[in-house]
Motif scaffolding. Structure first.
Motif, mmCIF file in Angstrom:
data_model
loop_
_atom_site.group_PDB
_atom_site.id
_atom_site.type_symbol
_atom_site.label_atom_id
_atom_site.label_comp_id
_atom_site.label_asym_id
_atom_site.label_seq_id
_atom_site.Cartn_x
_atom_site.Cartn_y
_atom_site.Cartn_z
ATOM 1 N N LYS A 126 2.121 7.849 -9.172
ATOM 2 C CA LYS A 126 2.845 6.590 -9.302
ATOM 3 C C LYS A 126 2.883 6.066 -10.734
ATOM 4 O O LYS A 126 3.808 5.365 -11.122
ATOM 5 C CB LYS A 126 2.193 5.548 -8.388
ATOM 6 C CG LYS A 126 2.934 4.241 -8.278
ATOM 7 C CD LYS A 126 2.266 3.371 -7.216
ATOM 8 C CE LYS A 126 3.083 2.145 -6.913
ATOM 9 N NZ LYS A 126 2.505 1.365 -5.793
ATOM 10 N N TYR A 127 1.883 6.396 -11.527
ATOM 11 C CA TYR A 127 1.703 5.799 -12.856
ATOM 12 C C TYR A 127 1.816 6.845 -13.963
ATOM 13 O O TYR A 127 1.286 7.950 -13.837
ATOM 14 C CB TYR A 127 0.327 5.133 -12.945
ATOM 15 C CG TYR A 127 0.075 4.162 -11.824
ATOM 16 C CD1 TYR A 127 0.569 2.865 -11.883
ATOM 17 C CD2 TYR A 127 -0.641 4.545 -10.692
ATOM 18 C CE1 TYR A 127 0.343 1.969 -10.844
ATOM 19 C CE2 TYR A 127 -0.864 3.666 -9.647
ATOM 20 C CZ TYR A 127 -0.369 2.373 -9.728
ATOM 21 O OH TYR A 127 -0.575 1.503 -8.707
ATOM 22 N N GLY A 154 -2.441 -1.059 -10.520
ATOM 23 C CA GLY A 154 -2.712 -0.778 -9.116
ATOM 24 C C GLY A 154 -3.696 -1.768 -8.526
ATOM 25 O O GLY A 154 -4.570 -2.304 -9.213
ATOM 26 N N LYS A 155 -3.536 -2.020 -7.253
ATOM 27 C CA LYS A 155 -4.427 -2.947 -6.561
ATOM 28 C C LYS A 155 -5.454 -2.153 -5.764
ATOM 29 O O LYS A 155 -5.140 -1.147 -5.159
ATOM 30 C CB LYS A 155 -3.617 -3.843 -5.631
ATOM 31 C CG LYS A 155 -2.664 -4.752 -6.383
ATOM 32 C CD LYS A 155 -2.063 -5.779 -5.455
ATOM 33 C CE LYS A 155 -1.222 -6.826 -6.112
ATOM 34 N NZ LYS A 155 -0.459 -6.549 -7.257
ATOM 35 N N SER A 158 -1.949 2.695 -14.509
ATOM 36 C CA SER A 158 -2.718 2.628 -13.271
ATOM 37 C C SER A 158 -3.511 1.331 -13.162
ATOM 38 O O SER A 158 -3.912 0.944 -12.070
ATOM 39 C CB SER A 158 -3.647 3.843 -13.160
ATOM 40 O OG SER A 158 -4.466 3.938 -14.304
ATOM 41 N N ILE A 211 -5.829 4.670 -6.015
ATOM 42 C CA ILE A 211 -4.495 4.701 -6.620
ATOM 43 C C ILE A 211 -3.784 5.998 -6.257
ATOM 44 O O ILE A 211 -4.414 7.011 -5.988
ATOM 45 C CB ILE A 211 -4.534 4.540 -8.162
ATOM 46 C CG1 ILE A 211 -5.201 5.734 -8.814
ATOM 47 C CG2 ILE A 211 -5.178 3.246 -8.577
ATOM 48 C CD1 ILE A 211 -4.827 5.905 -10.260
ATOM 49 N N THR A 212 -2.471 5.928 -6.254
ATOM 50 C CA THR A 212 -1.641 7.109 -6.061
ATOM 51 C C THR A 212 -1.373 7.690 -7.444
ATOM 52 O O THR A 212 -0.676 7.074 -8.252
ATOM 53 C CB THR A 212 -0.315 6.726 -5.359
ATOM 54 O OG1 THR A 212 -0.633 6.085 -4.125
ATOM 55 C CG2 THR A 212 0.540 7.945 -5.109
#
Length: 161
Positions: free
Chosen positions: A63-64, A54-55, A51, A59-60
């Motif tokens: 996704k990680y 992530g930018k 994570s 964060i989603t």
């Protein structure tokens, strides 16, 4: 029986007799957790290893690897599963961009596999089956009533683990 579709960067939980399915696993990893006693399954479609990649502040979670697997465990426990009865199966993590060189940033698939294994080890969940690596895309479907993970690999057919 219902088939629950898991999108990219998503996760979900199902109880027997329902199934979980995700498509488009290239460098992404499909992580399946299964409580063999309560017949509760969970699936995450992990896109990136950490994570920290992530930018921004939002964060989603799915996704990680470092956020999806702990959340999947929580969701499964809410559905009646117990982490001490869980086992894991994984598929995906292909090296889809091998022609572009072997620098670490292009090793997304192998890095995703390593990160998923690390997160599972931290949770003390044993991996009982794995179909990772290579350079082909995959679609997976998990049957919560049998615990069988069906893996369709481009140009290689179907196998069950």
């Amino acid at each position: 029986m219902e088939i629950i579709r898991i999108g990219m960067a998503d996760l979900g939980v199902a109880k027997s007799p329902d199934r979980l399915r995700t498509t488009g696993l290239g460098s992404c990893v499909g992580v399946v957790l299964y409580d063999v006693v309560h017949k509760v399954g969970g699936m995450a479609h992990v896109m990136l290893p950490e994570s920290s990649l992530g930018k921004g502040g939002q964060i989603t979670v799915g996704k990680y690897a470092d956020t999806a697997i702990p959340r999947l465990i929580q969701e499964m426990e809410r559905a009646g599963a117990s982490v001490r009865h869980m086992v894991a199966k994984m598929a995906g993590g292909a090296q889809m961009f091998a022609a572009l060189g072997n620098c670490d940033t292009m090793r997304i698939g192998p890095r995703n596999v390593e990160a998923c294994k690390k997160a599972l080890q931290s949770a003390q969940i044993r991996i009982v089956a794995e179909d990772t690596g290579g350079n082909c895309g995959r679609t997976i479907e998990f049957d919560t009533s049998t615990g069988i993970l069906q893996i369709r690999t481009v140009n290689q057919g179907v196998k069950e683990v």
